[in-house]
Design a protein around this motif. Sequence first.
Motif, PDB file in Angstrom:
ATOM      1  N   SER A  77       0.831  -0.853  -0.191  1.00 40.71           N
ATOM      2  CA  SER A  77      -0.066   0.207  -0.066  1.00 40.71           C
ATOM      3  C   SER A  77       0.468   1.422  -0.067  1.00 40.71           C
ATOM      4  N   HIS A 134       1.962   1.577  -3.387  1.00 44.67           N
ATOM      5  CA  HIS A 134       0.791   2.575  -4.118  1.00 44.67           C
ATOM      6  C   HIS A 134       0.385   3.640  -3.866  1.00 44.67           C
ATOM      7  N   ALA A 151       1.154  -6.933  -5.303  1.00 42.87           N
ATOM      8  CA  ALA A 151       1.632  -5.561  -5.612  1.00 42.87           C
ATOM      9  C   ALA A 151       1.822  -5.517  -7.480  1.00 42.87           C
ATOM     10  N   THR A 157      -0.692  -5.240  -9.856  1.00 41.24           N
ATOM     11  CA  THR A 157      -1.402  -4.108  -9.479  1.00 41.24           C
ATOM     12  C   THR A 157      -0.481  -2.440 -10.421  1.00 41.24           C
ATOM     13  N   ALA A 166       2.690  -1.998  -8.802  1.00 39.62           N
ATOM     14  CA  ALA A 166       3.394  -0.663  -8.143  1.00 39.62           C
ATOM     15  C   ALA A 166       4.025  -0.944  -8.218  1.00 39.62           C
ATOM     16  N   GLN A 183       7.731  -1.014 -12.357  1.00 39.83           N
ATOM     17  CA  GLN A 183       6.966  -1.051 -12.166  1.00 39.83           C
ATOM     18  C   GLN A 183       6.525  -2.565 -11.124  1.00 39.83           C
ATOM     19  N   ARG A 217       2.952   6.235 -13.543  1.00 42.36           N
ATOM     20  CA  ARG A 217       1.858   6.544 -12.359  1.00 42.36           C
ATOM     21  C   ARG A 217       2.094   7.361 -11.638  1.00 42.36           C
ATOM     22  N   THR A 263      -8.225   0.531  -9.020  1.00 37.92           N
ATOM     23  CA  THR A 263      -6.706  -0.631  -8.252  1.00 37.92           C
ATOM     24  C   THR A 263      -7.450  -1.634  -8.234  1.00 37.92           C
TER      25      THR A 263
END
Length: 656
Positions: free
Chosen positions: A286, A289, A313, A316, A318, A383, A442, A454
């Motif tokens: 998190s 993100h 992760a 998504t 991240a 990412q 991003r 997301t």
Amino acid sequence: MTKKAHQEFTWVLGGPQGSGVNSSAEVYGRIMTRLGYYLFSNIEHHSNIKGKHSHFVARISNNRVRSHRDAIDMLVVLDEESLQGDFYQYYPTHRGLIHRVKPGGRVLFDTDSIKDAATHASKDVHLLGIPFTDIIDTALTHFGKAGEGRKFSIMKNTVALGASLGLLNADKELMKKTIAEGFKAKKKAAETNAAVAECAYNYVQDAFKDHITPLFTSPNLKDQIMINGSQSAGMAKISAGCGLLAYYPISPATAECEYLEQHQEQYPMQIVQCEDEVASINIIASGAHAGVRSTTSTSGPGFALMAEGIGYAAITEAPGPVVSLYQRSGPSTGVPTRQEQGDLRMAIHNGQGDYPVIVLAPGDTKEYFYDTFEAFNLCDRYQVPAIMMFDKHGARSMMNLTPFDDSKLEIDRGSRFDKSQLTAENPIYNRYQFGDNPVSPRSIPGEEGGIFWTSSDEHHQDGHISEGVGNRMAMMHKRMAKMDLLLKEFPRDEQIKVYGNPESKFAVVTWGTTKSVLQDILESEEKPFDFKLIQIKLMNPFPKDLLNEMLSSEDTIVCCEQNWDGQLAGLLQQNMNYPIHSKILKFDGRPLAFEEAIIGLKAAYENPQERIVISDGEIRNEETWGYEEVANLVETRKNRNKQLKTPVPLPPGYNR
């Protein structure tokens, strides 16, 4: 009588955990560093907090050293177990350290607690009995505490340090100063311990004049830091601008987290000690993100709980997190404070499904710093999450180095969203935009125009859930294409490094800290033959094309690693055009020593075999030797006089 000076010297201090072995050995290391020597040291210890045997090995040289030797020049023991083994147990586990002392070597022992040292030593070892308690008594006289030596037995480790340095004729004033520095604001304790060390130093200089051997001339190194792998990785995270650490304590990863906690107030980093590893990975995923460089540190059992969080992760996209995986002996709890390289497969295939993840395996303390720093850049640039393959040996081993130069290190936050990218025709920000580049810009939460959905489900370009066939095919390709892009852009010598003679037809392939001992052999006069050493640093995506360029069908290829199955060897066989002729393996929980590596190399050179298994200094029959060793230890216990366990020294006034 002055003996021939050494060009290399191995000192070992052994005793029960909680008796100050670690602290005295670190002071010894700092003294040797300040005297200008190259230093490598490592500790071996049990997983309980107090009582069981531990020992610290410190190797100094006039050349760079990155590994330890089993052979000992000077052994100092605080208890009988360190000398002869734990034969007070029904099932003994080790034979002590005296059998590792070189011919002509010296053994310093406490005459208060060890009465029959001579029965365990060979004739060519010099036994030097020292009255530890009397020496403490003498020092305490200057502080009005005459006769209280037994009460202050906790300072026996300081006696051991002072006596060792006395026999080496080291700088006495430097010794006292370095000891005092270790106590910082505790002035009284600093003065007392410095006095005890000085009394021990003077005692051996008077009592054992024939055994004083000044060390060889140092290379006079200047401006060195003494650092271990955990500290190195922690420093890299600070330099990389990491802003969030979430972790659950577990050996040997906790040391890095504690180091960062000690420096937390000096840097903009938030640290959360979580209820478990599931919470840790979800917090840092998190955090990534949210645009914060995030990390955790764990070991095998904890990493096993993080699989879904790492996959989250990845799907998504991240920018991270960076997961430091400190390997130890498994499976399950395994042997929690011992060495192994057994988690490679788990790191590469760490969750359900296929997804991109970077796996890096640095090979020494210096690489722990620079590779960890770069891992954060790679996470932002592509990412994806990244996993750093550390191990117990690298984490706890100390060496001296020139301070890291971060002046040329640059932080790269990767492709970022800009609201100017939005147009009247395309007013919606597509976080997972398809395009020529698989890495889409991003945004950071709260950024104007950068709102997006997301989800851990498969999704459209805008983030909303999708189960469409075409979209699934496109998203899978988009994510996995990042790995091909990384292989093209990441410098070749950061993917694979080659040491030694690149034209040699004998190739040794390795990874992690096993590289360090093999590199030492390459640079040593004891190198048994010419070979090229290939260190795989980038484990995923695997640089198969680059590796195949470095090898040929004429090469004898040997894989050397510290696990049962040869996990790197398996990875090589999936990706390499050539067969592996031998695997040199060690999986007994102890790190590969310099001498053991030479034995393994010679065996692979002279008589290649599929498996060359090393334990306790020799090549072993893996099907029988372990059983035989257990039986022999039990039989030895039966034939020895009863051995009592040495109690751990406790501070004055401590309630047992």
